[in-house]
Design a protein around this motif. Structure first.
Motif, short mmCIF file in Angstrom:
data_model
loop_
_atom_site.label_atom_id
_atom_site.label_comp_id
_atom_site.label_asym_id
_atom_site.label_seq_id
_atom_site.Cartn_x
_atom_site.Cartn_y
_atom_site.Cartn_z
N HIS A 136 34.50 -50.83 -62.56
CA HIS A 136 33.67 -51.10 -62.52
C HIS A 136 32.52 -50.29 -61.91
CE1 HIS A 136 36.33 -50.75 -58.53
NE2 HIS A 136 35.52 -50.31 -57.95
N GLN A 153 34.36 -48.33 -53.33
CA GLN A 153 34.54 -48.91 -51.79
C GLN A 153 35.35 -49.33 -50.20
OE1 GLN A 153 31.60 -51.72 -51.58
NE2 GLN A 153 31.18 -50.57 -53.69
N ILE A 170 38.79 -50.98 -50.65
CA ILE A 170 39.52 -50.93 -51.89
C ILE A 170 39.98 -49.35 -52.85
CG2 ILE A 170 38.64 -51.59 -54.85
CD1 ILE A 170 38.98 -54.38 -52.50
N GLY A 187 31.04 -56.69 -53.49
CA GLY A 187 32.08 -57.08 -53.35
C GLY A 187 32.60 -56.83 -54.94
N LEU A 188 33.70 -56.58 -55.25
CA LEU A 188 34.54 -57.26 -56.45
C LEU A 188 35.65 -57.92 -56.38
CD1 LEU A 188 35.73 -53.26 -56.42
CD2 LEU A 188 33.08 -53.92 -57.84
N ILE A 238 38.30 -58.90 -58.97
CA ILE A 238 39.49 -57.69 -59.25
C ILE A 238 40.94 -58.80 -59.67
CG2 ILE A 238 41.45 -56.03 -58.35
CD1 ILE A 238 39.59 -55.29 -56.48
N LEU A 258 38.37 -59.03 -47.35
CA LEU A 258 39.03 -59.00 -48.72
C LEU A 258 40.33 -60.71 -49.17
CD1 LEU A 258 40.59 -57.93 -51.42
CD2 LEU A 258 42.20 -56.73 -49.98
N GLN A 285 31.99 -59.96 -49.98
CA GLN A 285 33.68 -59.25 -50.41
C GLN A 285 34.48 -59.77 -51.53
OE1 GLN A 285 35.38 -64.29 -50.76
NE2 GLN A 285 35.05 -63.57 -48.29
N HIS A 286 35.49 -58.78 -51.28
CA HIS A 286 35.52 -58.60 -52.32
C HIS A 286 37.30 -59.59 -52.72
CE1 HIS A 286 34.34 -54.45 -52.05
NE2 HIS A 286 34.68 -54.90 -50.95
#
Lengths: 205, 205
Positions: free
Chosen positions: A192, A200, A203, B36-37, B39, B132, B163-164
């Motif tokens: 990212h 983040q 994270i 929010g990632l 992943i 998360l 939100q991740h």
């Protein structure tokens, strides 16, 4: 997914019975039941230190002692540090780095910090009550010759036989990989940061 | 390491000052400060779920809520589960799988378990208070078509913007990788199983 016939279900079951036999035979073929593993997490991708912290969590869940020594990262407050404090004396945490080399800009200070961190690590590497020792970013210290590789390998080789060690950081030395039992290379497929997104909370830190 | 001349030290410092300027410019160029990632941890190596648990630890250290749904692993006691119980209501943990497909030998039961797990996950994917969400081994469920890919992608796309989500498991679908912000491929360089060593408490479970 729906509409699976009885015949299909039976075929699936037969395949899985065969697969289970293979799995069981593989487990039975492993004759070394307990061994302290030397584990290396390297590569350019994310997750090297994070997976080490995941192992700490797992070991702490078994009620065993864990020691973490950070060679590069400094004493700034991080999420994992606050979380691991919940485990009290079961988890020792030493953030002994002075930050990244481009933050300190002082090679002599970096070397002194790494050597002090290694002296702390050595204490844990001699203590059979410590089930897991994490040497976070040790590979960076070795890469820049802040520590002597032969000295580090000797300390690892003479540790208690059931003690697990995890070493993280990019560019693991070939001699360390040769000595290791388990080596994972984290590869960066997509990141990212490239899309302009900052680090983040929760994270990256 | 010893015997560094003043000249060498000065050269090191100059290099590091330049490097810091590059780093600072890179950080400044990132204009998205919070996102929010999505992943993905995939690949044949170790550390996919473990790194996800490390992220859980980090997020819990920030005092934020975490939800973990396991799609394949069953309800057996594991180290991480015991450890995460220390965080009480801050961390929800659902081991909803029935075990590996070759253990259950029943495809209809595997599908039902995965679909139930996804309904539980959906609740968290709609809750902005959960910082998360970890969907452990979801890639396995997708690979065997135990869940519909389009349905899963739609639920991910409509989650709260900050939100991740971490999705683990080998063989991540290309469509999932396309949708993700951060993808790490764990590669197996060396594995102690090949040397006849069994799974170790605190490391594998």
């Amino acid at each position: 997914m729906s509409g699976m016939s009885d015949e299909e279900a039976a075929r699936h079951r037969a395949r899985m019975i065969k697969r289970k036999q293979v799995q069981d035979a593989e487990v039975a073929a492993k004759t070394i039941t307990e061994k302290g593993l030397l584990i290396v997490h390297t590569g350019p991708g994310k997750g090297k230190s994070t997976a080490a912290f995941g192992l700490a969590l797992r070991m702490l869940g078994h009620g065993r002692r864990v020691a973490i020594v950070q060679f590069i990262k400094g004493a700034w407050q991080s999420g994992e540090r606050a979380a691991l404090a919940r485990f009290g004396e079961l988890c020792a945490f030493h953030a002994l780095g002075e930050g990244f080399t481009w933050e300190t800009q002082d090679r002599a200070r970096d070397i002194a910090a790494c050597q002090h961190a290694f002296e702390v690590a050595r204490g844990y590497l001699a203590d059979p009550d410590v089930a897991l020792v994490i040497l976070d970013e040790l590979n960076i210290a070795l890469r820049y010759d802040y520590l002597d590789l032969a000295t580090v390998l000797a300390a690892l080789a003479s540790r208690p036989p059931l003690q697990h060690v995890v070493i993280t950081g990019r560019n693991a030395k070939p001699e360390l990989i040769a000595a290791a039992d388990l080596v994972t290379e984290m590869g960066a497929v997509k990141h990212h940061f490239a899309a302009g997104v900052r680090a983040q909370a929760g994270i990256e830190y």
